[in-house]
Design a protein around this motif. Structure first.
Motif, PDB file in Angstrom:
ATOM      1  N   THR A 199       0.856  -1.186   0.000  1.00  0.00           N
ATOM      2  CA  THR A 199       0.000   0.000   0.000  1.00  0.00           C
ATOM      3  C   THR A 199       0.882   1.222   0.000  1.00  0.00           C
ATOM      4  OG1 THR A 199      -1.821   1.135   1.143  1.00  0.00           O
ATOM      5  CG2 THR A 199      -0.128   0.125   2.523  1.00  0.00           C
ATOM      6  N   VAL A 200       0.380   2.305  -0.559  1.00  0.00           N
ATOM      7  CA  VAL A 200       1.099   3.576  -0.465  1.00  0.00           C
ATOM      8  C   VAL A 200       1.056   4.000   0.999  1.00  0.00           C
ATOM      9  CG1 VAL A 200       1.154   5.997  -1.168  1.00  0.00           C
ATOM     10  CG2 VAL A 200       0.511   4.219  -2.812  1.00  0.00           C
ATOM     11  N   GLU A 201       2.218   4.187   1.613  1.00  0.00           N
ATOM     12  CA  GLU A 201       2.262   4.444   3.053  1.00  0.00           C
ATOM     13  C   GLU A 201       2.038   5.928   3.352  1.00  0.00           C
ATOM     14  OE1 GLU A 201       5.921   2.610   4.294  1.00  0.00           O
ATOM     15  OE2 GLU A 201       5.032   0.600   4.236  1.00  0.00           O
ATOM     16  N   ASP A 202       0.857   6.367   2.943  1.00  0.00           N
ATOM     17  CA  ASP A 202       0.370   7.704   3.274  1.00  0.00           C
ATOM     18  C   ASP A 202      -0.501   7.516   4.514  1.00  0.00           C
ATOM     19  OD1 ASP A 202      -1.048  10.075   3.529  1.00  0.00           O
ATOM     20  OD2 ASP A 202      -1.522  10.257   1.397  1.00  0.00           O
ATOM     21  N   TRP A 203       0.105   7.678   5.678  1.00  0.00           N
ATOM     22  CA  TRP A 203      -0.574   7.287   6.917  1.00  0.00           C
ATOM     23  C   TRP A 203      -1.850   8.078   7.189  1.00  0.00           C
ATOM     24  CZ3 TRP A 203       0.655   2.788   9.087  1.00  0.00           C
ATOM     25  CH2 TRP A 203       1.875   2.216   8.721  1.00  0.00           C
ATOM     26  N   PRO A 204      -1.887   9.398   7.002  1.00  0.00           N
ATOM     27  CA  PRO A 204      -3.169  10.085   7.188  1.00  0.00           C
ATOM     28  C   PRO A 204      -4.267   9.548   6.260  1.00  0.00           C
ATOM     29  CG  PRO A 204      -1.379  11.664   7.229  1.00  0.00           C
ATOM     30  CD  PRO A 204      -0.778  10.358   6.794  1.00  0.00           C
ATOM     31  N   ALA A 205      -3.916   9.267   5.000  1.00  0.00           N
ATOM     32  CA  ALA A 205      -4.908   8.720   4.073  1.00  0.00           C
ATOM     33  C   ALA A 205      -5.342   7.324   4.514  1.00  0.00           C
ATOM     34  CB  ALA A 205      -4.344   8.680   2.656  1.00  0.00           C
ATOM     35  N   MET A 206      -4.417   6.535   5.024  1.00  0.00           N
ATOM     36  CA  MET A 206      -4.759   5.197   5.510  1.00  0.00           C
ATOM     37  C   MET A 206      -5.680   5.283   6.723  1.00  0.00           C
ATOM     38  SD  MET A 206      -0.955   3.583   5.062  1.00  0.00           S
ATOM     39  CE  MET A 206      -1.278   1.952   5.760  1.00  0.00           C
ATOM     40  N   LEU A 207      -5.419   6.231   7.612  1.00  0.00           N
ATOM     41  CA  LEU A 207      -6.286   6.414   8.781  1.00  0.00           C
ATOM     42  C   LEU A 207      -7.681   6.862   8.341  1.00  0.00           C
ATOM     43  CD1 LEU A 207      -3.690   8.121  11.127  1.00  0.00           C
ATOM     44  CD2 LEU A 207      -4.769   5.895  11.519  1.00  0.00           C
ATOM     45  N   ALA A 208      -7.752   7.699   7.316  1.00  0.00           N
ATOM     46  CA  ALA A 208      -9.054   8.127   6.802  1.00  0.00           C
ATOM     47  C   ALA A 208      -9.808   6.947   6.200  1.00  0.00           C
ATOM     48  CB  ALA A 208      -8.871   9.241   5.769  1.00  0.00           C
ATOM     49  N   ARG A 209      -9.094   6.071   5.488  1.00  0.00           N
ATOM     50  CA  ARG A 209      -9.748   4.887   4.916  1.00  0.00           C
ATOM     51  C   ARG A 209     -10.245   3.962   6.016  1.00  0.00           C
ATOM     52  NH1 ARG A 209      -5.691   5.316   0.918  1.00  0.00           N
ATOM     53  NH2 ARG A 209      -4.357   3.748   1.910  1.00  0.00           N
ATOM     54  N   ALA A 210      -9.638   4.044   7.197  1.00  0.00           N
ATOM     55  CA  ALA A 210     -10.089   3.231   8.329  1.00  0.00           C
ATOM     56  C   ALA A 210     -11.338   3.811   8.988  1.00  0.00           C
ATOM     57  CB  ALA A 210      -8.973   3.103   9.357  1.00  0.00           C
ATOM     58  N   GLY A 211     -11.836   4.918   8.452  1.00  0.00           N
ATOM     59  CA  GLY A 211     -13.070   5.504   8.970  1.00  0.00           C
ATOM     60  C   GLY A 211     -12.853   6.576  10.026  1.00  0.00           C
TER      61      GLY A 211
END
Length: 294
Positions: A199-211
């Motif tokens: 996955t692209v390790e864009d942590w804020p975007a990943m946290l957003a995808r987690a809801g």
């Protein structure tokens, strides 16, 4: 989850190394804890708003005990798969007078996520990258947050720098080559994890995808100038021994020889004696909040 996998390394030595490393970063951990407290406990009587904290991938409990001090009404749960490290965390809590609120929970992740229970704050430091599917891990952690709670993920940042470019032995630029070899090993480690998903390790975007709603990213520096005190030198010695054993085969002969000189405890060129050794590292923490129920 196995963030502390070390093969045949002695468990007591591992615990001591991890605790010493965390203590080296204690000033930056204090800054992070103050930031999180401000995020969660603004206003009079707000301490009572945080009743439970999860420290996922706690290791020897340096972070767990610190969080217990900054959230004085909360039960802090040190979560790790290694029973020996959890024993060390409880012993540390006893020495610091927070053993009435720091508890240990052994968990094998990702399988045991649902066993963690819920919390107003979940802190996880350099643990998510040891799980094959990092997005799924964040999804599972987000599901453990109580309404209005915060998930804080410390990941990557910048690797420590501790040597000048030219150290007087071997080819200049050793530190950069050590970093490159360690990064290659890290990539191989992740590729071998069960269920590995890129996955692209864009942590804020990943946290957003987690809801969750991203609430900010901050980087905290650990800056120890030369000359270093003995605990810092001992940590660097252990770190270089670890590098020698884990990435030595990725280095050329000249760099392996230089590395041997650096870990030689009796040589004036060794890290335990060098007057030019310093320690500079950056820890990046990404935060996000669960929406409060209306």
């Amino acid at each position: 989850m196995n963030p502390h996998h070390t093969g045949d390394l002695d468990r007591d030595a591992l615990g001591a190394r991890l605790e010493r490393q965390a203590e080296l970063h204690l000033p930056s951990l204090v800054e992070a804890a103050e930031w999180l407290r401000g995020m969660l406990c603004a206003g009079r009587g707000a301490d009572s708003l945080v009743g439970r904290v999860l420290d996922v991938g706690s290791g020897p409990g340096v972070g767990s005990c610190l969080l217990a001090q900054y959230f004085p009404r909360a039960e802090v749960v040190a979560v790790d798969q290694d029973a020996g490290l959890l024993e060390r965390a409880l012993a540390r809590a006893g020495k610091q007078g927070v053993d009435d609120r720091v508890v240990a929970q052994r968990a094998e992740l990702p399988g045991d996520f649902e066993e963690l229970g819920s919390a107003e704050l979940i802190w996880t430091s350099h643990a998510v990258h040891h799980l094959g599917d990092q997005q799924a891990a964040l999804d599972a952690l987000a599901a453990r947050l109580r309404p209005g709670g915060v998930l804080a993920v410390a990941e990557r940042g910048l690797p420590p720098r501790f040597l000048p470019r030219d150290i007087g032995i071997g080819r200049p630029g050793l530190q950069a080559r050590l970093d490159a070899a360690a990064e290659d090993r890290f990539t191989s480690m992740r590729a071998a994890l069960p269920g590995c998903a890129r996955t692209v390790e864009d942590w804020p975007a990943m946290l957003a995808r987690a809801g969750l709603v991203p609430t900010g990213t901050r980087t905290f520096l650990t800056d120890l100038p030369a000359p270093l005190d003995l605990p810092a030198r001992e940590h660097l010695h252990a770190h270089l021994m670890w590098l020698r054993d884990r990435i030595g085969d990725r280095l050329d002969e000249e760099d392996r020889t230089t590395l041997e000189c650096l870990v030689d405890g009796d040589a004036c060129t060794g890290i335990l004696w060098r007057p030019d050794a310093f320690y500079l590292s950056a820890t990046t923490v990404h935060t996000a909040r669960a929406c409060a129920r209306r």
